[in-house]
Scaffold this motif. Structure first.
Motif: not given
Length: 549
Positions: A213-221, A223-230, A240-249
C-alpha cells in the motif's frame, strides 16, 4: 304536608322519574360512544387487529422532561469547535467498539483485589447485586483493599512529573526556533505528502516486510477508503491510527463524509421525521415525498453552525442501527422481617435490577423489550423475526417453515435458547421518528409564556427540540398503545465520577434520555402517564454484525 296518595305528589314523582330517565339515557349514550371501537380499514383479520394508534400527541408534558439529568452534557451546536474532529484523531481507540454479547469463561476471583476489581466491573454493568457481593468479600479479606485498587489503577494520575532542569534563556530560544508548535489542523495538513512507511524488520539487519500500500497512488488510496467508509464508518475512523497519511485523508476527504451523511445505512437518508410504518411494521404509502435533510438529487447545504460534513455526521441527531440501546434500572425495596426476630435493623433489603431494550430498524420500525434477563442472554437474539416466532401459539409452531426459524446474532438460522424465546414473548413491535427540524424551528420562535398544560400549543411543543424522538409501540393489551418521548444526548462521565484528567470528547448520539412515557386507551380515548422515578437513560451498545449487511 303531602300525603302519599295526593295527586300533587304523584305529579312531582312523575317529573323526577322523567329527569332520572333522561339522565340515564344520556349516560348510556356516552358509555356506548366511548366503548364503541373505531372502524378499521378492511383487510385480513389478525389477532391484534384493532383501531389505528393515536394520531395526536399526549395531552401534557411528562414530569420527566424537567429532570436535570437530560440536560445537554456537552457544548451546544452553535459553540462546536471546528477543529474538534482533527483533535479527536489522537483520541481514537484501536479496540473496535462492538460486542458479541457472548458468555466467556472468567476465572473466579480469589484475592481481595480481584474481588474488588470484579465488583467495579459489575457495578459498571449495572448489576448492583453481584457488585455488592464482591465488595463484601473484598473487604472481608482486606479492609484497605480500596487503597490497593487506587494505587494499582490510578497511581499514574497522582504521581507528580519529574521537574526538568532549568534551561538557560538562550537554549529555550533556540529550541523554540527549531521546533515550533503547530495547531492540530495545520499539523494534520502537513501529513498530505508524507509517504507510508513500512513496518520495522522482524529481525534486526534484515529487509523489512513488503508494504504494497506504500506505493499506491493517492487517488486509489482515497477510493479504497471510500469503500471502507461506506461499509463501516467506525472502521474508517480507525484507519486514522494507521499512519500520518491515513490521518490526513480521514480529516481532509470531505466528499467521503458527504457520502456517509447521504447514505441510508448509516446517514440521514435512513432517518425518519414522520411515521413511515404502522405498529406491525407494515409501510405507510403516501404520495407526499419523504423529507430528508440532505437529498442526493439536489443541492444541499451544511448548517450554518457547522463547517464540514464530518461535523454534520458526528453532531446532528441520528439513530444508530448497528447495535442496541440498553437502559439498566436498579432500585431497592425493603424485605420482610424474620418471624423469629423483632429487630428492624436486621430486615433484608432487596436490590431489584431490570433492563429496557430498544432496537431500531431503517424502515421506521422498532422492537421494545422490558425484562429482567441480562443482556448477554437476550441481546444476540433480539429481532423482529424472533419476536414473532416467540409469540406464535404452541399449536401453530409446527406449521412454521424452516426459513422462519429463529435468527442468531450472525443472521444464520439456528435454534434460539429457551430463556431468550421466553423473554422475547414480551417483545413489543412499534415505530419511531425524529422531530422534524423545520417544525422545531417554528416552535422555538413561539414565546414560552403562551404554553399551558393540556393546550394545543403544549402538544406541538412536546417535540420542541430536533434531538427529540417519539416511539409508539404495542401495549400489553391490544387496546393500549404506548408512547415514549426520548431525547438524543451525548455520553459523558459525570464530574463527580472523574478520576484524573478530563476524559476525551464524548460520543455523540449514544444516549436516549427520558422525557415522557404514556399509555393510550383506544377504546375510551384516555391517556395514562407512567412514572419514571427509577428509570434511567438508554445507552447505546454496538453489537457485532448488526447493521452491516
Amino acid at each position: 304536608m303531602f300525603r302519599w296518595d295526593s295527586p300533587h305528589y304523584h305529579h312531582l314523582a312523575m317529573d323526577d322519574n322523567d329527569e332520572l330517565e333522561s339522565f340515564r339515557q344520556q349516560w348510556r349514550e356516552e358509555v356506548t360512544r366511548r366503548s364503541k371501537p373505531k372502524a378499521t380499514a378492511p383487510g385480513p383479520a389478525t389477532p391484534t387487529a384493532t383501531a389505528p394508534p393515536p394520531a395526536r400527541l399526549p395531552p401534557t408534558r411528562h414530569e420527566a422532561s424537567h429532570r436535570k439529568a437530560i440536560e445537554e452534557e456537552g457544548p451546544p451546536l452553535a459553540s462546536f469547535d471546528p477543529d474538534e474532529l482533527a483533535q479527536q484523531v489522537g483520541q481514537l481507540s484501536v479496540e473496535p467498539p462492538e460486542d458479541d454479547f457472548s458468555r466467556r469463561e472468567v476465572a473466579e476471583p480469589t484475592s481481595a483485589l480481584e474481588h474488588f476489581e470484579r465488583a467495579v466491573e459489575k457495578e459498571a454493568e449495572g448489576n448492583l447485586g453481584d457488585s455488592l457481593s464482591h465488595y463484601r468479600k473484598a473487604y472481608r479479606l482486606d479492609s484497605s483493599v480500596d487503597k490497593s485498587y487506587r494505587n494499582k489503577h490510578y497511581a499514574h494520575v497522582w504521581k507528580k512529573p519529574n521537574q526538568p532542569a532549568a534551561a538557560t534563556p538562550a537554549a529555550v530560544t533556540q529550541q523554540t526556533e527549531e521546533s515550533p508548535t503547530l495547531p492540530t489542523p495545520e499539523l494534520i495538513a502537513s501529513f498530505a505528502h508524507v509517504p507510508i512507511s513500512p513496518v520495522e524488520p522482524i529481525v534486526e539487519n534484515t529487509p523489512p516486510p513488503p508494504c504494497p500500500i506504500a506505493t499506491v497512488p493517492s487517488e486509489v488510496l482515497v477510493e479504497i477508503l471510500r469503500h471502507v467508509a461506506m461499509d463501516d464508518p467506525s472502521a474508517f475512523g480507525r484507519t486514522a491510527l494507521v499512519c500520518k497519511r491515513m490521518a490526513y485523508h480521514f480529516a481532509h476527504e470531505q466528499h467521503i463524509w458527504r457520502r456517509i451523511c447521504q447514505s441510508r445505512e448509516f446517514g440521514f437518508q435512513g432517518m425518519h421525521y414522520d411515521f413511515a410504518c404502522d405498529l406491525h411494521g407494515e409501510p405507510i404509502y403516501t404520495l407526499a415525498p419523504r423529507y430528508t435533510p440532505f437529498p442526493k438529487d439536489g443541492p444541499v447545504e451544511i448548517p450554518a453552525s457547522l463547517s464540514s460534513w464530518s461535523q454534520v455526521f458526528q453532531t446532528l441527531p441520528r439513530i444508530r442501527f448497528t447495535g442496541i440501546y440498553i437502559s439498566t434500572v436498579n432500585y431497592t425495596r425493603a424485605g420482610a422481617a424474620s418471624a423469629y426476630s423483632n429487630l428492624s435493623w436486621n430486615s433484608p433489603i432487596h436490590i431489584v435490577t431490570y433492563y429496557r431494550y430498544l432496537r431500531f430498524y431503517p424502515d421506521g420500525s422498532v422492537i421494545s423489550l422490558l425484562t429482567s434477563t441480562e443482556p448477554v442472554d437476550v441481546v444476540p437474539h433480539i429481532s423482529k423475526e424472533n419476536v414473532m416466532a416467540a409469540r406464535t401459539p404452541a399449536h401453530r409452531k409446527h406449521q412454521r417453515r424452516t426459513s422462519d426459524a429463529g435468527h442468531t446474532l450472525s443472521g444464520a438460522t439456528d435454534s434460539v435458547p429457551p430463556l431468550a424465546m421466553n423473554t422475547l414473548k414480551h417483545g413489543l413491535r412499534g415505530r419511531w421518528h425524529l422531530a422534524s427540524p423545520a417544525e422545531t424551528s417554528e416552535i422555538s420562535e413561539t414565546p414560552a409564556e403562551i404554553w399551558k398544560p393540556g393546550s394545543a400549543s403544549d402538544q406541538k411543543s412536546l417535540l420542541s427540540d430536533e434531538r427529540d424522538l417519539l416511539i409508539e409501540t404495542e401495549g400489553v393489551d391490544p387496546k393500549y398503545v404506548y408512547t415514549m418521548h426520548l431525547s438524543l444526548r451525548s455520553s459523558t462521565v459525570p464530574k463527580s465520577a472523574q478520576v484524573g484528567p478530563a476524559p476525551p470528547n464524548p460520543s455523540k448520539n449514544t444516549k436516549l434520555a427520558w422525557k415522557g412515557f404514556w399509555s393510550y386507551n383506544r377504546l375510551t380515548d384516555d391517556w395514562g402517564e407512567f412514572g419514571l422515578r427509577n428509570d434511567r437513560a438508554y445507552v447505546f451498545r454496538r453489537v457485532r454484525g448488526w447493521g452491516l449487511d
